[in-house]
Design an enzyme around this catalytic site. Structure first.
Site, PDB file in Angstrom:
ATOM      1  N   LYS A 176       0.878  -1.178   0.000  1.00  0.00           N
ATOM      2  CA  LYS A 176       0.000   0.000   0.000  1.00  0.00           C
ATOM      3  C   LYS A 176       0.910   1.222   0.000  1.00  0.00           C
ATOM      4  CE  LYS A 176      -2.066   3.111   1.968  1.00  0.00           C
ATOM      5  NZ  LYS A 176      -1.918   4.509   1.512  1.00  0.00           N
ATOM      6  N   GLU A 251       8.583   0.988  11.450  1.00  0.00           N
ATOM      7  CA  GLU A 251       9.745   1.867  11.222  1.00  0.00           C
ATOM      8  C   GLU A 251       9.190   3.280  11.171  1.00  0.00           C
ATOM      9  OE1 GLU A 251      13.063   1.122  10.754  1.00  0.00           O
ATOM     10  OE2 GLU A 251      12.750  -1.022  11.061  1.00  0.00           O
ATOM     11  N   CYS A 285      13.992   9.455   7.289  1.00  0.00           N
ATOM     12  CA  CYS A 285      13.815   9.119   8.707  1.00  0.00           C
ATOM     13  C   CYS A 285      15.122   9.215   9.485  1.00  0.00           C
ATOM     14  CB  CYS A 285      13.209   7.728   8.833  1.00  0.00           C
ATOM     15  SG  CYS A 285      14.158   6.479   7.972  1.00  0.00           S
ATOM     16  N   GLU A 387       9.836  15.901  15.323  1.00  0.00           N
ATOM     17  CA  GLU A 387      10.294  15.603  13.954  1.00  0.00           C
ATOM     18  C   GLU A 387       9.671  16.613  12.995  1.00  0.00           C
ATOM     19  OE1 GLU A 387       8.693  12.248  11.685  1.00  0.00           O
ATOM     20  OE2 GLU A 387      10.748  11.660  11.231  1.00  0.00           O
TER      21      GLU A 387
HETATM   22  P1  NAP Z   1       2.267   8.447   7.327  1.00  0.00           P
HETATM   23  O1  NAP Z   1       1.395   9.606   7.184  1.00  0.00           O
HETATM   24  O2  NAP Z   1       2.322   7.771   8.642  1.00  0.00           O
HETATM   25  O3  NAP Z   1       1.839   7.413   6.203  1.00  0.00           O
HETATM   26  C1  NAP Z   1       2.547   6.216   5.953  1.00  0.00           C
HETATM   27  C2  NAP Z   1       1.652   5.243   5.223  1.00  0.00           C
HETATM   28  O4  NAP Z   1       0.606   4.836   6.094  1.00  0.00           O
HETATM   29  C3  NAP Z   1       0.977   5.848   4.001  1.00  0.00           C
HETATM   30  O5  NAP Z   1       0.879   4.865   3.004  1.00  0.00           O
HETATM   31  C4  NAP Z   1      -0.377   6.210   4.551  1.00  0.00           C
HETATM   32  O6  NAP Z   1      -1.362   6.326   3.555  1.00  0.00           O
HETATM   33  C5  NAP Z   1      -0.635   5.019   5.445  1.00  0.00           C
HETATM   34  N1  NAP Z   1      -1.679   5.203   6.451  1.00  0.00           N
HETATM   35  C6  NAP Z   1      -2.130   6.343   7.012  1.00  0.00           C
HETATM   36  N2  NAP Z   1      -3.134   6.070   7.895  1.00  0.00           N
HETATM   37  C7  NAP Z   1      -3.318   4.724   7.879  1.00  0.00           C
HETATM   38  C8  NAP Z   1      -4.185   3.830   8.559  1.00  0.00           C
HETATM   39  N3  NAP Z   1      -5.099   4.269   9.428  1.00  0.00           N
HETATM   40  N4  NAP Z   1      -4.090   2.514   8.301  1.00  0.00           N
HETATM   41  C9  NAP Z   1      -3.181   2.047   7.428  1.00  0.00           C
HETATM   42  N5  NAP Z   1      -2.337   2.839   6.743  1.00  0.00           N
HETATM   43  C10 NAP Z   1      -2.387   4.163   6.972  1.00  0.00           C
HETATM   44  O7  NAP Z   1       3.781   8.802   6.967  1.00  0.00           O
HETATM   45  P2  NAP Z   1       4.290   9.620   5.706  1.00  0.00           P
HETATM   46  O8  NAP Z   1       3.868  11.035   5.921  1.00  0.00           O
HETATM   47  O9  NAP Z   1       3.924   8.927   4.461  1.00  0.00           O
HETATM   48  O10 NAP Z   1       5.875   9.479   5.846  1.00  0.00           O
HETATM   49  C11 NAP Z   1       6.620  10.289   6.678  1.00  0.00           C
HETATM   50  C12 NAP Z   1       6.910   9.601   7.997  1.00  0.00           C
HETATM   51  O11 NAP Z   1       7.504   8.342   7.767  1.00  0.00           O
HETATM   52  C13 NAP Z   1       7.904  10.354   8.862  1.00  0.00           C
HETATM   53  O12 NAP Z   1       7.484  10.357  10.195  1.00  0.00           O
HETATM   54  C14 NAP Z   1       9.174   9.535   8.733  1.00  0.00           C
HETATM   55  O13 NAP Z   1      10.063   9.662   9.797  1.00  0.00           O
HETATM   56  C15 NAP Z   1       8.645   8.165   8.597  1.00  0.00           C
HETATM   57  N6  NAP Z   1       9.617   7.269   7.938  1.00  0.00           N
HETATM   58  C16 NAP Z   1      10.275   6.344   8.700  1.00  0.00           C
HETATM   59  C17 NAP Z   1      11.220   5.502   8.132  1.00  0.00           C
HETATM   60  C18 NAP Z   1      11.963   4.472   8.958  1.00  0.00           C
HETATM   61  O14 NAP Z   1      12.550   3.565   8.379  1.00  0.00           O
HETATM   62  N7  NAP Z   1      11.971   4.572  10.277  1.00  0.00           N
HETATM   63  C19 NAP Z   1      11.479   5.594   6.753  1.00  0.00           C
HETATM   64  C20 NAP Z   1      10.796   6.535   6.007  1.00  0.00           C
HETATM   65  C21 NAP Z   1       9.849   7.366   6.616  1.00  0.00           C
HETATM   66  P3  NAP Z   1      -1.674   7.727   2.807  1.00  0.00           P
HETATM   67  O15 NAP Z   1      -0.444   8.549   2.846  1.00  0.00           O
HETATM   68  O16 NAP Z   1      -2.027   7.267   1.464  1.00  0.00           O
HETATM   69  O17 NAP Z   1      -2.823   8.344   3.529  1.00  0.00           O
END
Ligand code: NAP
Ligand code: MG
Length: 493
Positions: A176, A251, A285, A387
Site C-alpha cells: 500500500k 519503522e 527518517c 520531527e
Molecule cells: P504516514 O502519514 O504515517 O503514512 C505512511 C503510510 O501509512 C501511508 O501509506 C499512509 O497512507 C498510510 N496510512 C495512514 N493512515 C493509515 C491507517 N489508518 N491505516 C493504514 N495505513 C495508513 O507517513 P508519511 O507522511 O507517508 O511518511 C513520513 C513519515 O515516515 C515520517 O514520520 C518519517 O520519519 C517516517 N519514515 C520512517 C522511516 C523508517 O525507516 N523509520 C522511513 C521513512 C519514513 P496515505 O499517505 O495514502 O494516507
C-alpha cells in the site's frame, strides 16, 4: 505531459477502478497533475487480499522452493537495473527527487533485492536436542499474506525493504503506497510478475491510509504488517493489529543528532551534517535534524557548516547539478514551513535559509523550501524535540560528554545518531550511552543490506534489513518427534 492512469494491481492486472473514486497524483517540482489514481474501497481491498490468499495457497507457489524464490529475486534485481530509466522517471515526477540521487537509489534497491535473493535458501531451523528418544526441532514458516505499508519519501527503496524479504521467506505480499506517490510501487509489482513470481503473489492496494490502508490492516487474512511511516499512524496500526494478534513491524519517525566533539575533524563533520540534514530535502527518517556541538569549537564549526549549507544547490530535479529538490507533498511543505517560521518565535537564530524558496518558470508552483540552519536551539523547544521532516537543521551547544548524551537522549525518538571524535574510547562510550538503534562514529548515513535497522523508543518496533529482517517475515514452530519407546509423554510426568 499526458496524465497517466494508475490502478490497483491484482492477479497480474492493473484495475481501471477500485470503487472509491480517483485521487490526483502531482509533480511536487511543478505542481502539475501527472496521474489519476484509482482508489480502493473496503470491498476492493477484500478482493485483493483474497487474491493474495489464493496465490499463497496455490499448488504453483507451494512448489516453488527457497532457491527458486532466490532466482526470481535475482531476476527482479536485473529488471530493476534494466528498467532504471523508466523507474527513475516515475520517481522523479512523483516524488521530486534529483536525478543523481535516484541513480543511487536504483543501485541501493537492486543491492537489497540481491541480498535477499541470496538469503532465501539460508533460513535455517535448529535441532535443539536428540536425547531421551526425541528430536526437538525449530523451523520457520511464512506467515501467508503480509501487508507492506509505505511512506512517500522513498517509495521504491521502501518497497524493496519489504517485498524481497517477504518473498524470500515464501509469503504473498500486498503493498500500500502513500496516496501521494503510487507510481513506482505499481511498476515494481509488474516487474515482480515479469521476474517469474506468480500472479497474486505481489498485489498493490491504492488509496488513502484512513480507508484503503485501514481496511488492509484490519483484514483477518493479513497476518503480519510491515509499516514505515509516522509515529502517530504506527501507534494506530499497532492498536488495530492487536485486535487480531497480528505481528507488526514499525519503522517510524526520528529526531537524529550528530554530536561533534572539539577533537573531531570539523571539516568532515560539517560536510556530513550538511549532507545528511538536507539530502531528500530533509525528508529522510535517519536524517540528522540536530547538530550538537561542543562549546569550545561551536563558533568555528557553525561558520564552516553555514558556508556549506549556503552552497547547497536546490532546483530542478532533472538538473545533474541539483542536490536538493522540492518537498514531496503540499501538506509536508506547509508543516515544515510552519516549524521553520515558529522557530524564530521560540528563540532560534536563522543562520541560513529560513522559509520559502521562490522559483520561476515551470517550477514556480512547486513546493520549495530553503535549506535552513538554526542556531541557539535548546532542548524543550518544539524545533528541537519534534520531527519536522523538512530542510531544517537545529544547532545546539553542549559542554562535555555527559551533557551531549543527555541532550541527544532527551527526545522521544530513538532511530539513529552520529558521533564525531578523534578519541575512540569516547566513541565506544557514546555507542553504549546513546539510546538509538543505529549509531555512526566518524561517518554518517552509511548502510548495507546485511546490517539490521532496529528502531528504539517512539521510532518503532521490530527490525528491518539483515538476516533478522528476513526472519521477521517468518513464523516459528517447535516440533518434538519421538523416535523410540524412550520418548516421554508429558512434561515431567
Ligand atoms: P504516514 O502519514 O504515517 O503514512 C505512511 C503510510 O501509512 C501511508 O501509506 C499512509 O497512507 C498510510 N496510512 C495512514 N493512515 C493509515 C491507517 N489508518 N491505516 C493504514 N495505513 C495508513 O507517513 P508519511 O507522511 O507517508 O511518511 C513520513 C513519515 O515516515 C515520517 O514520520 C518519517 O520519519 C517516517 N519514515 C520512517 C522511516 C523508517 O525507516 N523509520 C522511513 C521513512 C519514513 P496515505 O499517505 O495514502 O494516507
Ligand atoms: Mg507526487
Amino acid at each position: 505531459m499526458a496524465v497517466r492512469h494508475v490502478g490497483p494491481f491484482v492477479d497480474g492486472r492493473e484495475l481501471k477502478e477500485g470503487g472509491a473514486g480517483f485521487a490526483d497524483v502531482v509533480n511536487p517540482a511543478t505542481g502539475e497533475l501527472i496521474a489519476r489514481q484509482a482508489c480502493c474501497d473496503a470491498a476492493c481491498v477484500g478482493q485483493i487480499v483474497r487474491s493474495s490468499e489464493r496465490a499463497f495457497h496455490s499448488p504453483e507457489w507451494r512448489r516453488v522452493g527457497a532457491a527458486e524464490r532466490g532466482k526470481m529475486l535475482l531476476k527482479l534485481a536485473d529488471l530493476i537495473e534494466q528498467r532504471a530509466e523508466e523507474l527513475i522517471e516515475l520517481e522523479l515526477i512523483d516524488v521530486g527527487k534529483p536525478i543523481t540521487q535516484l541513480r543511487g537509489e536504483i543501485a541501493l534497491t537492486a543491492s537489497i533485492v540481491r541480498f535477499y535473493a541470496g538469503a532465501a535458501d539460508k533460513i535455517e531451523g535448529t535441532v535443539k536436542s536428540t536425547e531421551g528418544g526425541c528430536f526437538y526441532l525449530t523451523t520457520y514458516e511464512p506467515y501467508g499474506v503480509v501487508a507492506g505499508i509505505l511512506p512517500w519519501n522513498y517509495p521504491l527503496v521502501n518497497a524493496a525493504l519489504k517485498v524481497p524479504p517477504a518473498i524470500a521467506a515464501g509469503n504473498a505480499i500486498v503493498l500500500k503506497p502513500s496516496v501521494e506517490t503510487p507510481l513506482t510501487t505499481v511498476a515494481l509489482a509488474k516487474l515482480c510478475l515479469e521476474a517469474g513470481m506468480p500472479k497474486g503473489i505481489v498485489n498493490v492496494v491504492l488509496g488513502s491510509g484512513s480507508s484503503a490502508g485501514n481496511a488492509l490492516v484490519a483484514h483477518p487474512a493479513v497476518r503480519k504488517i510491515s509499516f514505515t511511516g509516522s509515529t502517530d499512524v504506527g501507534r494506530h496500526i499497532q492498536k488495530l493489529a492487536a485486535d487480531r494478534m497480528k505481528m507488526v513491524n514499525l519503522e517510524l519517525g526520528g529526531k537524529n543528532a550528530i554530536i561533534v566533539f572539539a577533537d573531531a575533524d570539523l571539516e568532515r563533520a560539517a560536510q556530513a551534517a550538511a549532507l545528511s540534514a538536507f539530502v531528500n530535502c530533509g525528508q529522510l527518517c535517519v536524517a540528522c535534524s540536530r547538530v550538537l556541538v561542543e562549546d569550545s569549537v561551536a563558533d568555528r564549526f557553525l561558520e564552516l557548516l553555514a558556508a556549506k549549507v549556503a552552497k547547497i544547490r536546490v532546483g530542478d530535479p532533472r538538473d545533474e547539478k541539483t542536490l536538493v529538490g522540492p518537498m514531496t507533498t503540499k501538506g509536508q511543505y506547509q508543516t515544515a514551513l510552519k516549524y521553520i517560521e515558529n522557530a524564530r518565535g521560540e528563540g532560534a537564530r536563522v543562520l541560513c535559509g529560513g522559509g520559502k524558496l521562490e522559483m520561476s518558470g515551470a517550477l514556480r508552483n512547486g513546493f520549495w523550501l530553503q535549506p535552513t540552519l538554526l542556531a541557539d536551539v535548546k532542548p524543550g523547544m518544539k524545533v528541537h524535540d519534534e520531527e519536522i521532516f523538512g530542510p531544517a537543521l537545529s544547532a545546539v551547544r553542549f559542554s562535555g560528554e555527559e551533557e551531549a548524551v543527555r541532550i541527544s537522549n532527551s527526545v522521544e525518538y530513538g532511530l539513529s545518531g552520529s558521533v564525531w571524535t578523534a578519541n575512540m574510547e569516547r566513541g565506544l562510550r557514546m555507542i553504549k550511552a546513546l539510546d538509538t538503534g543505529i549509531i555512526w562514529v566518524n561517518t554518517m548515513l552509511t548502510g548495507y543490506p546485511q546490517i539490521p535497522v532496529p528502531p528504539r523508543k517512539m521510532s518503532g518496533t521490530g527490525v528491518e534489513l539483515g538476516m533478522e529482517g528476513l526472519l521477521a517475515y517468518c513464523k516459528r514452530k517447535s516440533a518434538m518427534i519421538g523416535y523410540d519407546d524412550q520418548a516421554p509423554v508429558g512434561w515431567g510426568l
